[in-house]
Design a protein around this motif. Structure first.
Motif, PDB file in Angstrom:
ATOM      1  N   LEU A   1       0.827  -1.204   0.000  1.00 22.63           N
ATOM      2  CA  LEU A   1       0.000   0.000   0.000  1.00 22.63           C
ATOM      3  C   LEU A   1       0.865   1.259   0.000  1.00 22.63           C
ATOM      4  O   LEU A   1       0.600   2.227  -0.732  1.00 22.63           O
ATOM      5  CB  LEU A   1      -0.915  -0.030   1.225  1.00 22.63           C
ATOM      6  CG  LEU A   1      -2.236   0.734   1.203  1.00 22.63           C
ATOM      7  CD1 LEU A   1      -3.081   0.359  -0.003  1.00 22.63           C
ATOM      8  CD2 LEU A   1      -2.987   0.485   2.504  1.00 22.63           C
TER       9      LEU A   1
ATOM     10  N   PHE B   1      -9.206  -0.135  -1.394  1.00 22.44           N
ATOM     11  CA  PHE B   1      -8.961  -1.572  -1.282  1.00 22.44           C
ATOM     12  C   PHE B   1     -10.156  -2.244  -0.630  1.00 22.44           C
ATOM     13  O   PHE B   1     -10.898  -1.635   0.134  1.00 22.44           O
ATOM     14  CB  PHE B   1      -7.677  -1.870  -0.495  1.00 22.44           C
ATOM     15  CG  PHE B   1      -7.670  -1.329   0.909  1.00 22.44           C
ATOM     16  CD1 PHE B   1      -8.180  -2.055   1.977  1.00 22.44           C
ATOM     17  CD2 PHE B   1      -7.131  -0.075   1.172  1.00 22.44           C
ATOM     18  CE1 PHE B   1      -8.172  -1.557   3.265  1.00 22.44           C
ATOM     19  CE2 PHE B   1      -7.111   0.437   2.462  1.00 22.44           C
ATOM     20  CZ  PHE B   1      -7.636  -0.300   3.510  1.00 22.44           C
TER      21      PHE B   1
ATOM     22  N   ILE C   1      -4.514   7.690  -0.495  1.00 23.75           N
ATOM     23  CA  ILE C   1      -5.195   6.467  -0.048  1.00 23.75           C
ATOM     24  C   ILE C   1      -6.509   6.893   0.595  1.00 23.75           C
ATOM     25  O   ILE C   1      -6.523   7.660   1.561  1.00 23.75           O
ATOM     26  CB  ILE C   1      -4.354   5.659   0.944  1.00 23.75           C
ATOM     27  CG1 ILE C   1      -3.027   5.240   0.310  1.00 23.75           C
ATOM     28  CG2 ILE C   1      -5.128   4.437   1.415  1.00 23.75           C
ATOM     29  CD1 ILE C   1      -2.117   4.459   1.239  1.00 23.75           C
TER      30      ILE C   1
END
Length: 466
Positions: free
Chosen positions: A248, A262, A284
């Motif tokens: 990640l 995700f 993210i």
């Protein structure tokens, strides 16, 4: 294996693929499309013009399988009118039932499990020669790492990247270990290269997929369960080992202008360093899908979930401490064998504690072959299941509305993903927390990152002006 048949021979070239179930199935259908196109087949959008129809199936619940059976029934007349038409079933239902599915559904010619798709051109040609085929294998490797999927289901803005296959957790109610095999991870370099390729093609968001992404572990290939043995080898290099937090982190750096999501996580496998990496990188997304299935520790033990309610609450506290704006979503099952009103109340109490932004809620249904099917009697009345499911849905609507209401009067950044279903004059996009916003089209384009002001909301949607 092949089962003899006397069907008329016909060279099948036009293929239609219909996909059911999870995001992994969507990704798998893209892989199937890529394999077929490289073997001179064409992919079309109209089943009535196809030589071959594939249904990529889900087997997680009985309702999903019944939906496929009903769909097959709709094609009986077409099959009769077009004797050369071949019908195939792919995915988890194919892997679970194998030959039984051909016996039960007479119009089915081909059965292929999730790890068998490289053989699909051969299986179609076998069907053209009059042979019904069952091709199901479970691999010890990540089966399709070298295949660049054809993004037929994509909006050219967002894309899926598969990073793991299978699951080792063996929850008592789940067929995934039976249909997708043991956990194995994909080479991280191939994952990052695929992300870079998508970036170069203009994509703005990727979602890393796996039955359990937090279990991602690359040590050179092979099942996760063999990792301990691999570490004992004299030439083993720990520096070449990648876990999910490292993947990640490296991904966020490799494609800094792309959003990264995700799914799915399992609570017992999410480590502190994953939370730290999410907090560290702006690209993210601040959204974690974290299924628990029940708020009762007793039921969780029966489900063989590998964690308790108390462990889960502690994990939630740590996530909210480090990522205060994080949206957390869930899966819940009501009516698991022996579930009482008290167990149900504990689930409602947990929902009130976490206050999820969204959730997926289901009634328990027996899945043949699972531990629960063999060991636990499905003894909760259907009426109780219905009432408990209604309780969860109503409470989740309340929490979702409360979560969305916090955005009213604020500006949020969204990625424009498409045209609103209700109006051609409006677009929709999602914020980092995966909440959908609807706003006027104006001069905005699909694929843009834009700031919108939220003026109202529902339990499902943010209403914005741009």
């Amino acid at each position: 294996m092949s089962l003899s048949n006397t069907r008329v021979s016909h060279k099948s070239n036009k293929v239609y693929i219909e996909t059911y179930g999870c995001q992994m199935n969507v990704s798998d259908s893209e892989i199937v499309s890529s394999i077929l196109l490289k073997n001179n087949f064409s992919i079309i959008d109209d089943p009535y013009k196809a030589d071959v129809i594939f249904f990529n199936t889900c087997s997680i619940r009985d309702k999903a399988e019944q939906r496929l059976r009903n769909r097959l029934n709709n094609f009986k007349k077409l099959k009769k009118d077009k004797p050369y038409l071949k019908i195939g079933v792919l995915g988890c239902m194919a892997e679970r039932l194998k030959e039984k599915l051909i016996e039960q559904e007479k119009i089915v010619d081909m059965i292929m499990g999730p790890d068998s798709y490289r053989n699909i051109p051969y299986v179609i040609r076998e069907a053209d020669m009059g042979n019904k085929s069952v091709n199901v294998i479970l691999s010890n490797e990540e089966t399709y790492a070298d295949i660049n999927p054809v993004r037929r289901s994509s909006n050219n803005v967002t894309a899926f990247i598969s990073i793991t296959r299978g699951c080792d957790n063996k929850c008592s109610f789940c067929v995934v270990p039976l249909t997708r095999g043991m956990e194995r991870s994909r080479n991280p370099i191939s994952i990052i290269e695929e992300a870079k390729h998508l970036h170069d093609e203009g994509y703005k968001q990727i979602t890393l997929l796996g039955q359990n992404v937090d279990s991602y572990l690359w040590y050179g290939g092979g099942p996760k369960k063999d990792y301990k043995q691999a570490k004992r080898e004299p030439n083993f290099d720990m520096k070449k080992t990648w876990n999910f937090s490292r993947l990640l982190d490296e991904m966020a750096v490799a494609v800094p202008s792309m959003r990264i999501r995700f799914s799915t996580s399992n609570p017992q496998d999410m480590t502190e360093d994953v939370i730290d990496v999410i907090a560290k990188h702006d690209n993210i997304c601040k959204h974690i899908h974290l299924p628990i299935q029940s708020g009762s520790s007793r039921i969780l033990r029966m489900m063989r979930r590998g964690h308790t309610k108390e462990y889960y609450k502690d994990l939630i506290d740590r996530i909210k401490s480090k990522i205060p704006d994080c949206a957390i979503t869930h899966d819940m099952i009501v009516g698991y064998p022996s579930e009482t009103d008290y167990d149900h109340k504990q689930t409602l109490d947990l929902m009130n504690y976490v206050r999820y932004s969204h959730g997926f809620m289901f009634k328990y249904s027996e899945r043949p072959g699972t531990y629960a099917y063999r060991k636990h009697k499905d003894d909760v009345k259907e009426e109780d299941k219905d009432n408990r499911l209604s309780d969860l849905i109503e409470l989740q609507k309340e929490h979702s509305f409360g979560f969305n209401k916090r955005y009213v009067g604020t500006n949020v950044k969204v990625l424009v993903e498409g045209v609103s279903k209700k109006s051609d004059e409006k677009l929709f996009g999602r914020n980092s927390q995966n909440i959908v916003a609807i706003f006027p089209k104006n001069n905005n384009k699909i694929g843009d990152y834009i700031d919108v002001k939220i003026k109202d909301c529902t339990s499902a949607t943010l209403i914005a002006e741009s």
